[in-house]
Motif scaffolding. Structure first.
Motif, PDB file in Angstrom:
ATOM      1  N   PRO A 193     -30.868   5.456  37.334  1.00  0.00           N
ATOM      2  CA  PRO A 193     -30.197   4.347  37.007  1.00  0.00           C
ATOM      3  C   PRO A 193     -31.219   3.194  36.892  1.00  0.00           C
ATOM      4  CG  PRO A 193     -28.897   5.224  38.914  1.00  0.00           C
ATOM      5  CD  PRO A 193     -30.273   6.045  38.875  1.00  0.00           C
ATOM      6  N   ALA A 194     -32.314   3.248  37.514  1.00  0.00           N
ATOM      7  CA  ALA A 194     -33.108   1.989  37.325  1.00  0.00           C
ATOM      8  C   ALA A 194     -34.119   2.535  36.222  1.00  0.00           C
ATOM      9  CB  ALA A 194     -34.265   1.592  38.607  1.00  0.00           C
ATOM     10  N   LEU A 195     -34.411   3.483  35.832  1.00  0.00           N
ATOM     11  CA  LEU A 195     -35.151   3.989  34.850  1.00  0.00           C
ATOM     12  C   LEU A 195     -34.335   3.821  33.459  1.00  0.00           C
ATOM     13  CD1 LEU A 195     -37.279   7.123  35.880  1.00  0.00           C
ATOM     14  CD2 LEU A 195     -37.913   4.690  36.023  1.00  0.00           C
ATOM     15  N   ALA A 196     -33.178   4.010  33.574  1.00  0.00           N
ATOM     16  CA  ALA A 196     -32.192   3.757  32.365  1.00  0.00           C
ATOM     17  C   ALA A 196     -32.103   2.428  32.079  1.00  0.00           C
ATOM     18  CB  ALA A 196     -30.744   4.215  32.884  1.00  0.00           C
ATOM     19  N   LYS A 197     -32.227   1.444  33.003  1.00  0.00           N
ATOM     20  CA  LYS A 197     -32.195  -0.169  32.833  1.00  0.00           C
ATOM     21  C   LYS A 197     -33.467  -0.403  32.164  1.00  0.00           C
ATOM     22  CE  LYS A 197     -29.111  -1.667  36.370  1.00  0.00           C
ATOM     23  NZ  LYS A 197     -28.772  -2.334  37.400  1.00  0.00           N
ATOM     24  N   ILE A 198     -34.819   0.235  32.692  1.00  0.00           N
ATOM     25  CA  ILE A 198     -36.106  -0.017  31.992  1.00  0.00           C
ATOM     26  C   ILE A 198     -35.950   0.616  30.597  1.00  0.00           C
ATOM     27  CG2 ILE A 198     -38.541   0.830  32.039  1.00  0.00           C
ATOM     28  CD1 ILE A 198     -38.209   0.741  35.164  1.00  0.00           C
ATOM     29  N   ARG A 199     -35.441   1.848  30.289  1.00  0.00           N
ATOM     30  CA  ARG A 199     -35.351   2.539  28.993  1.00  0.00           C
ATOM     31  C   ARG A 199     -34.818   1.459  27.898  1.00  0.00           C
ATOM     32  NH1 ARG A 199     -31.058   6.542  29.003  1.00  0.00           N
ATOM     33  NH2 ARG A 199     -29.820   4.610  28.989  1.00  0.00           N
ATOM     34  N   ASP A 200     -33.687   0.571  28.320  1.00  0.00           N
ATOM     35  CA  ASP A 200     -32.788   0.006  27.550  1.00  0.00           C
ATOM     36  C   ASP A 200     -33.692  -1.447  27.303  1.00  0.00           C
ATOM     37  OD1 ASP A 200     -30.686   1.337  27.774  1.00  0.00           O
ATOM     38  OD2 ASP A 200     -29.567   0.270  29.186  1.00  0.00           O
ATOM     39  N   GLU A 201     -34.522  -1.884  28.138  1.00  0.00           N
ATOM     40  CA  GLU A 201     -35.165  -2.917  28.042  1.00  0.00           C
ATOM     41  C   GLU A 201     -36.451  -2.464  26.936  1.00  0.00           C
ATOM     42  OE1 GLU A 201     -35.541  -5.973  28.785  1.00  0.00           O
ATOM     43  OE2 GLU A 201     -34.116  -6.113  30.475  1.00  0.00           O
ATOM     44  N   LEU A 202     -36.933  -1.463  27.025  1.00  0.00           N
ATOM     45  CA  LEU A 202     -37.994  -0.900  26.002  1.00  0.00           C
ATOM     46  C   LEU A 202     -37.270  -0.988  24.642  1.00  0.00           C
ATOM     47  CD1 LEU A 202     -39.936   1.491  28.292  1.00  0.00           C
ATOM     48  CD2 LEU A 202     -40.693  -0.613  27.211  1.00  0.00           C
ATOM     49  N   MET A 203     -36.118  -0.264  24.842  1.00  0.00           N
ATOM     50  CA  MET A 203     -35.552  -0.055  23.155  1.00  0.00           C
ATOM     51  C   MET A 203     -34.992  -1.415  22.453  1.00  0.00           C
ATOM     52  SD  MET A 203     -32.978   3.272  23.164  1.00  0.00           S
ATOM     53  CE  MET A 203     -31.738   2.610  24.465  1.00  0.00           C
ATOM     54  N   ARG A 204     -34.935  -2.358  23.441  1.00  0.00           N
ATOM     55  CA  ARG A 204     -34.980  -3.876  22.718  1.00  0.00           C
ATOM     56  C   ARG A 204     -36.207  -4.251  22.027  1.00  0.00           C
ATOM     57  NH1 ARG A 204     -30.777  -4.570  26.564  1.00  0.00           N
ATOM     58  NH2 ARG A 204     -31.859  -5.043  28.175  1.00  0.00           N
ATOM     59  N   LEU A 205     -37.230  -3.954  22.904  1.00  0.00           N
ATOM     60  CA  LEU A 205     -38.577  -4.485  22.494  1.00  0.00           C
ATOM     61  C   LEU A 205     -38.877  -3.327  21.004  1.00  0.00           C
ATOM     62  CD1 LEU A 205     -41.264  -5.733  22.633  1.00  0.00           C
ATOM     63  CD2 LEU A 205     -42.007  -3.812  24.287  1.00  0.00           C
ATOM     64  N   ALA A 206     -38.722  -2.000  21.207  1.00  0.00           N
ATOM     65  CA  ALA A 206     -38.998  -1.277  20.126  1.00  0.00           C
ATOM     66  C   ALA A 206     -38.212  -1.705  18.794  1.00  0.00           C
ATOM     67  CB  ALA A 206     -38.644   0.251  20.286  1.00  0.00           C
ATOM     68  N   ALA A 207     -36.914  -2.232  19.093  1.00  0.00           N
ATOM     69  CA  ALA A 207     -36.227  -2.622  17.735  1.00  0.00           C
ATOM     70  C   ALA A 207     -36.846  -3.580  17.028  1.00  0.00           C
ATOM     71  CB  ALA A 207     -34.803  -2.964  18.158  1.00  0.00           C
ATOM     72  N   GLN A 208     -37.797  -4.354  17.733  1.00  0.00           N
ATOM     73  CA  GLN A 208     -38.449  -5.458  16.915  1.00  0.00           C
ATOM     74  C   GLN A 208     -39.499  -4.750  15.992  1.00  0.00           C
ATOM     75  OE1 GLN A 208     -38.844  -9.269  19.137  1.00  0.00           O
ATOM     76  NE2 GLN A 208     -38.140  -7.979  20.719  1.00  0.00           N
TER      77      GLN A 208
END
Length: 204
Positions: free
Chosen positions: A33-48
């Motif tokens: 579950p923690a890695l899923a939250k990290i993934r979501d943070e990275l996807m927000r960064l990658a979207a830029q």
């Protein structure tokens, strides 16, 4: 936005993202579950995507295989290290582990991840049996989370180069006990920092 402004904006966005990732791990530990939250943070960064132009992160020239690995940020002790990997289509790796957690998301391009599980008891250090557990296509809007013991192989598909963010709990250059696995022969070999190219700096 000109190159110096892109670089400054990228550095700020990366630093803020890594700060949030560091806080997630501190609060929740290394769990799926923690890695899923990290993934979501990275996807927000990658979207830029404008922060990660191809001109700053080109793949190897002339369609060559292999990866250009660009270091975006790392802690002084090598913890919480973020790279940009730029690859051409047609690359693949043997199944391997990381011995640290890893999360990969896409700015551009597709990378098929095959995730395996061991069906042996691990008693023979140089032998294994693997079963394919799932396939995950890492592409814009979809990432992959890997625990330290997870085994995967990557296969760049499509006809466009990939630019993917790779976040590790410890820098690749510091991982000395990684293993590679041959799904056909069952042989287990070292897959360590000797396989890693030196990190590059972004070109802008």
């Amino acid at each position: 936005m000109n190159a110096p402004n892109i670089a400054a904006a990228r550095a700020a966005a990366v630093a803020a993202t890594v700060d949030r990732i560091r806080a997630i791990e501190a609060a929740e530990g290394v769990t799926r579950p923690a890695l899923a939250k990290i993934r979501d943070e990275l996807m927000r960064l990658a979207a830029q995507e404008h922060l990660f132009p191809t001109a700053h992160f080109p793949p190897p020239p002339d369609g060559e295989k292999g990866a250009n690995r660009y270091l975006l940020q790392t802690d002084p002790d090598g913890r919480f290290t973020l790279y940009m990997n730029a690859l051409n289509p047609g690359n693949e790796t043997k199944p391997h582990d990381h011995t640290t957690w890893a999360v990969v998301v896409a700015v551009e391009g597709q990378e098929l991840n095959k995730v395996y599980e061991r069906t042996d008891d691990g008693s023979a250090p140089d032998r294994c049996t693997l079963r394919l557990r799932e396939e995950i296509m890492v592409e814009p809007g979809r990432g992959i989370c890997l625990m330290p013991e997870d085994i995967h192989s990557i296969h760049t598909t499509g006809n466009r180069p990939t630019r993917h963010l790779h976040m590790y709990g410890l820098a690749l250059e510091k991982l000395d006990d990684r293993k590679g696995y041959d799904a056909e022969t069952g042989k287990v070999t070292l897959y360590n920092k000797a396989y890693m190219k030196p990190s590059l700096a972004p070109l802008g």
